[in-house]
Design a protein around this motif. Structure first.
Motif, PDB file in Angstrom:
ATOM      1  N   GLU A  69       6.339   7.821 -11.486  1.00  0.00           N
ATOM      2  CA  GLU A  69       7.054   7.574 -10.220  1.00  0.00           C
ATOM      3  C   GLU A  69       6.290   8.290  -9.099  1.00  0.00           C
ATOM      4  OE1 GLU A  69      10.643   6.007 -10.155  1.00  0.00           O
ATOM      5  OE2 GLU A  69       9.431   5.629  -8.370  1.00  0.00           O
ATOM      6  N   ASN A  70       6.374   7.779  -7.903  1.00  0.00           N
ATOM      7  CA  ASN A  70       5.743   8.426  -6.741  1.00  0.00           C
ATOM      8  C   ASN A  70       4.267   8.717  -6.970  1.00  0.00           C
ATOM      9  OD1 ASN A  70       8.279   8.554  -5.573  1.00  0.00           O
ATOM     10  ND2 ASN A  70       8.689  10.572  -6.495  1.00  0.00           N
ATOM     11  N   CYS A  71       3.533   7.711  -7.240  1.00  0.00           N
ATOM     12  CA  CYS A  71       2.136   7.957  -7.576  1.00  0.00           C
ATOM     13  C   CYS A  71       1.307   6.765  -7.089  1.00  0.00           C
ATOM     14  CB  CYS A  71       2.078   8.145  -9.087  1.00  0.00           C
ATOM     15  SG  CYS A  71       0.531   7.789  -9.831  1.00  0.00           S
ATOM     16  N   PRO A  72       0.288   6.999  -6.269  1.00  0.00           N
ATOM     17  CA  PRO A  72      -0.472   5.889  -5.695  1.00  0.00           C
ATOM     18  C   PRO A  72      -1.137   5.001  -6.747  1.00  0.00           C
ATOM     19  CG  PRO A  72      -1.496   8.014  -5.173  1.00  0.00           C
ATOM     20  CD  PRO A  72      -0.178   8.306  -5.809  1.00  0.00           C
ATOM     21  N   GLN A  73      -1.512   5.583  -7.883  1.00  0.00           N
ATOM     22  CA  GLN A  73      -2.163   4.776  -8.925  1.00  0.00           C
ATOM     23  C   GLN A  73      -1.171   3.762  -9.514  1.00  0.00           C
ATOM     24  OE1 GLN A  73      -2.404   8.080  -8.688  1.00  0.00           O
ATOM     25  NE2 GLN A  73      -4.572   8.642  -8.773  1.00  0.00           N
TER      26      GLN A  73
END
Ligand code: FRU
Length: 301
Positions: A69-73
């Motif tokens: 969650e909350n991760c650009p990848q």
């Protein structure tokens, strides 16, 4: 058949990760410092790669994978899937873990791919599966046999067999050896056995591998073993003998990353259309060969 087939969808359960790819003019030696030829990002993971190919072939795909969650990848992966048309709303998002990443070196000289994979996300559970998936529109569920998650995958397969055996086909890919992996064989309609898996059990060719593992399958299952530039062998009704398809002969190999996942997608596509086993593995081989001649998994229309 055609109408029915068009309305139904495929679900792939397994890995989605980010492949960070560097193309090198030669394979590096340890501690070397040299300039690479190219660098790019791509969605990766066996289930995700096969979904990317199947979707292009016209099979509506759903992908169930774990992402952070909350991760650009993760956002990158989900955006790419959406752009292609793959449904990802059954993916599980975990807080406090990094998205799985593979650092991949592609050697320009021979197209080989060397993968360093990083993943510490929890695996998908039966609980996730039964609470999220809507089974009504599915006619095929494919499981990537993930090491350390075989028992849970077996439970998901049992869940489907118990409730939807007549209308949902189950396929499974066994790529990496695990103490519980063989338990999945009798639970599937179509079993893909990878070369590494076969070799880990001491089999040095596809035919021996099928002879050894097919007795574990439950009739009328199909078992398929792709084996690089040898092509692929398969066994299953109506024939009782092993059939063989040659790999495409390639003058130049550009990129072998996910060639196996492409083979699997092509074969499932063809079986799902009702084609024979031989025709299906031949198509899988052709598609995998075509993939090796190009960079990535996006095929020209
Ligand atoms: C290719 C692949 C890559 C991924 C790696 C994971 O089959 O799925 O996309 O990085 O394997 O093991």
């Amino acid at each position: 058949m055609a109408m029915e087939y068009q309305h139904k969808q495929v679900l792939l359960v397994g890995l989605a990760c980010l492949d960070i790819i560097t193309v090198c003019g030669h394979f590096p030696i340890e501690d070397e410092d040299f300039r690479a030829d190219d660098h790019y990002w791509q969605c990766g993971g066996n289930a995700c790669n096969s979904a990317v190919v199947l979707q292009q072939l016209g099979d509506q795909c759903n992908l169930m994978a774990c992402l952070s969650e909350n991760c650009p990848q993760s956002d990158y992966i989900l955006q790419k899937l959406t752009n292609i048309g793959i449904k990802s709303n059954w993916c599980i998002r975990h807080i406090g873990h990094k998205t799985p990443i593979s650092t991949v070196l592609i050697n320009k000289k021979n197209g080989s791919r060397t993968i360093m994979h990083y993943s510490w996300l929890p695996e998908i559970t039966l609980d996730n599966f039964q609470n999220r998936v809507q089974f009504d529109n599915l006619d095929w569920i494919h499981f990537e046999g993930r090491r350390k998650n075989m028992l849970e995958i077996g439970r998901m397969m049992d869940y489907i067999r118990l409730r939807y055996k007549d209308r949902i086909k189950i396929s499974v890919e066994l790529e990496k050896k695990d103490e519980n992996s063989l338990q999945l064989i009798p639970k599937a309609d179509v079993i893909f056995i990878g070369k590494d898996f076969a070799q880990a059990f001491g089999h040095d060719n596809a035919t021996d591998c099928l002879r050894a593992f097919y007795p574990l399958a439950q009739s009328p299952a199909i078992m398929i073993c792709p084996w690089g530039d040898y092509g692929a062998d398969g066994i299953g009704p109506p024939q009782s003998n092993i059939v063989h398809a040659d790999a495409l002969t390639l003058d130049v190999v550009v990129d072998t990353l996910a060639a196996g996942d492409t083979f699997l997608a092509g074969t499932i596509h063809s079986l799902r259309k009702g084609e024979s086993l031989l025709k299906s593995i031949s198509y899988g081989c052709k598609l995998a060969g075509t993939k090796c001649k190009q960079r990535g998994l996006m095929f020209e229309k």
